[in-house]
Design a protein around this motif. Structure first.
Motif, PDB file in Angstrom:
ATOM      1  N   ALA A  53       0.824  -1.214   0.000  1.00 59.04           N
ATOM      2  CA  ALA A  53       0.000   0.000   0.000  1.00 59.04           C
ATOM      3  C   ALA A  53       0.856   1.262   0.000  1.00 59.04           C
ATOM      4  O   ALA A  53       0.354   2.346  -0.323  1.00 59.04           O
ATOM      5  N   HIS A  54       2.127   1.135   0.334  1.00 60.33           N
ATOM      6  CA  HIS A  54       2.985   2.326   0.464  1.00 60.33           C
ATOM      7  C   HIS A  54       3.987   2.474  -0.676  1.00 60.33           C
ATOM      8  O   HIS A  54       4.833   3.373  -0.638  1.00 60.33           O
ATOM      9  N   VAL A  55       3.885   1.588  -1.690  1.00 63.80           N
ATOM     10  CA  VAL A  55       4.794   1.691  -2.839  1.00 63.80           C
ATOM     11  C   VAL A  55       4.679   3.087  -3.449  1.00 63.80           C
ATOM     12  O   VAL A  55       3.576   3.606  -3.614  1.00 63.80           O
ATOM     13  N   VAL A  86      -5.704  -4.163  18.742  1.00 63.70           N
ATOM     14  CA  VAL A  86      -4.253  -4.082  18.539  1.00 63.70           C
ATOM     15  C   VAL A  86      -3.864  -2.662  18.134  1.00 63.70           C
ATOM     16  O   VAL A  86      -2.903  -2.090  18.669  1.00 63.70           O
ATOM     17  N   ARG A  87      -4.600  -2.065  17.202  1.00 60.45           N
ATOM     18  CA  ARG A  87      -4.257  -0.713  16.731  1.00 60.45           C
ATOM     19  C   ARG A  87      -4.284   0.286  17.885  1.00 60.45           C
ATOM     20  O   ARG A  87      -3.411   1.134  18.005  1.00 60.45           O
ATOM     21  N   ARG A  88      -5.292   0.168  18.745  1.00 57.87           N
ATOM     22  CA  ARG A  88      -5.385   1.120  19.869  1.00 57.87           C
ATOM     23  C   ARG A  88      -4.304   0.854  20.911  1.00 57.87           C
ATOM     24  O   ARG A  88      -3.843   1.772  21.590  1.00 57.87           O
ATOM     25  N   VAL A 116       6.307  -1.812  16.269  1.00 56.82           N
ATOM     26  CA  VAL A 116       5.267  -2.828  16.139  1.00 56.82           C
ATOM     27  C   VAL A 116       4.398  -2.534  14.918  1.00 56.82           C
ATOM     28  O   VAL A 116       4.218  -1.366  14.536  1.00 56.82           O
ATOM     29  N   HIS A 117       3.926  -3.595  14.291  1.00 53.85           N
ATOM     30  CA  HIS A 117       2.966  -3.493  13.194  1.00 53.85           C
ATOM     31  C   HIS A 117       1.689  -4.206  13.592  1.00 53.85           C
ATOM     32  O   HIS A 117       1.740  -5.279  14.197  1.00 53.85           O
ATOM     33  N   GLY A 118       0.555  -3.641  13.237  1.00 56.77           N
ATOM     34  CA  GLY A 118      -0.731  -4.326  13.369  1.00 56.77           C
ATOM     35  C   GLY A 118      -1.578  -4.013  12.147  1.00 56.77           C
ATOM     36  O   GLY A 118      -1.612  -2.855  11.708  1.00 56.77           O
ATOM     37  N   SER A 119      -2.243  -5.011  11.610  1.00 60.89           N
ATOM     38  CA  SER A 119      -3.072  -4.818  10.411  1.00 60.89           C
ATOM     39  C   SER A 119      -4.098  -3.714  10.666  1.00 60.89           C
ATOM     40  O   SER A 119      -4.621  -3.583  11.777  1.00 60.89           O
ATOM     41  N   ASP A 120      -4.431  -2.962   9.596  1.00 59.37           N
ATOM     42  CA  ASP A 120      -5.313  -1.803   9.795  1.00 59.37           C
ATOM     43  C   ASP A 120      -6.776  -2.074   9.468  1.00 59.37           C
ATOM     44  O   ASP A 120      -7.621  -1.202   9.642  1.00 59.37           O
ATOM     45  N   SER A 121      -7.090  -3.273   8.974  1.00 62.02           N
ATOM     46  CA  SER A 121      -8.488  -3.629   8.688  1.00 62.02           C
ATOM     47  C   SER A 121      -8.579  -5.145   8.637  1.00 62.02           C
ATOM     48  O   SER A 121      -7.555  -5.829   8.536  1.00 62.02           O
TER      49      SER A 121
END
Ligand code: DAT
Ligand code: MG
Length: 152
Positions: A53-55, A86-88, A116-121
């Motif tokens: 998504a960030h390309v 996780v996001r919060r 840390v990474h967590g999926s956004d949806s």
């Protein structure tokens, strides 16, 4: 209420700073259940897929270089509203903006080193989980404590 699965990475800075346990503890303390876990070093190809998504963004080359620079710990975590939970618990992308009490707000300093990474949806969670884990690596089990976290 809905039980969800999401992908979490302890990024290279988290592993190098010996904060993997702290990150995992905070997720466990939120009631989330780890259903898969492995340590690996991302290849550039995998990094480009994970961050597809960030390309094209200015920070993309640095992001790929960083995430491939050293091992990460990848996890699938499960629980009620796990994606948002996780996001919060991670806090805002930029640790400077992240609220104290969040992982990034308590332990991070720099947006490029946010631990840390967590999926956004739910959709990206499904895609990211597939990238890191085969279905048989994801376990299904109950913990006795779960009824005290969410009720029977
Ligand atoms: P998040 O990790 O909170 O989902 P994101 O998906 O927007 O954030 O970006 C992915 C990662 O890229 C992020 O964790 C850190 C890095 N990043 C994002 N924006 C950045 C920026 N402006 N400068 C440097 N790195 C950035
Ligand atoms: Mg993201």
């Amino acid at each position: 209420m809905s039980t969800e699965q999401t992908l979490v990475l302890v990024k290279p800075d988290g592993v190098q700073r010996a904060l993997a346990g702290a990150v995992i503890s905070r997720l466990e303390a939120r009631g989330l259940r780890i259903v898969a876990m492995k340590m690996l070093r991302l290849t550039p190809e995998m990094a480009r897929r994970h961050y597809g998504a960030h390309v094209g963004k200015a920070f993309f080359p640095g992001l790929v270089e960083f995430i491939t620079s050293s091992p990460v710990i990848a996890m699938v975590v499960e629980g009620q509203n796990a994606v948002e939970m996780v996001r919060r618990t991670m806090g805002a992308t930029d640790p400077l903006q992240a609220q104290p009490g969040t992982i990034r707000g308590d332990l991070g300093v720099d947006i490029g080193h946010n631990l840390v990474h967590g999926s956004d949806s739910l959709e990206s969670a499904a895609q990211e989980i597939r990238l890191f884990f085969s279905p048989e690596e994801i376990l299904s089990y109950e913990r006795d404590v779960d009824r005290w976290i969410t009720g029977p």
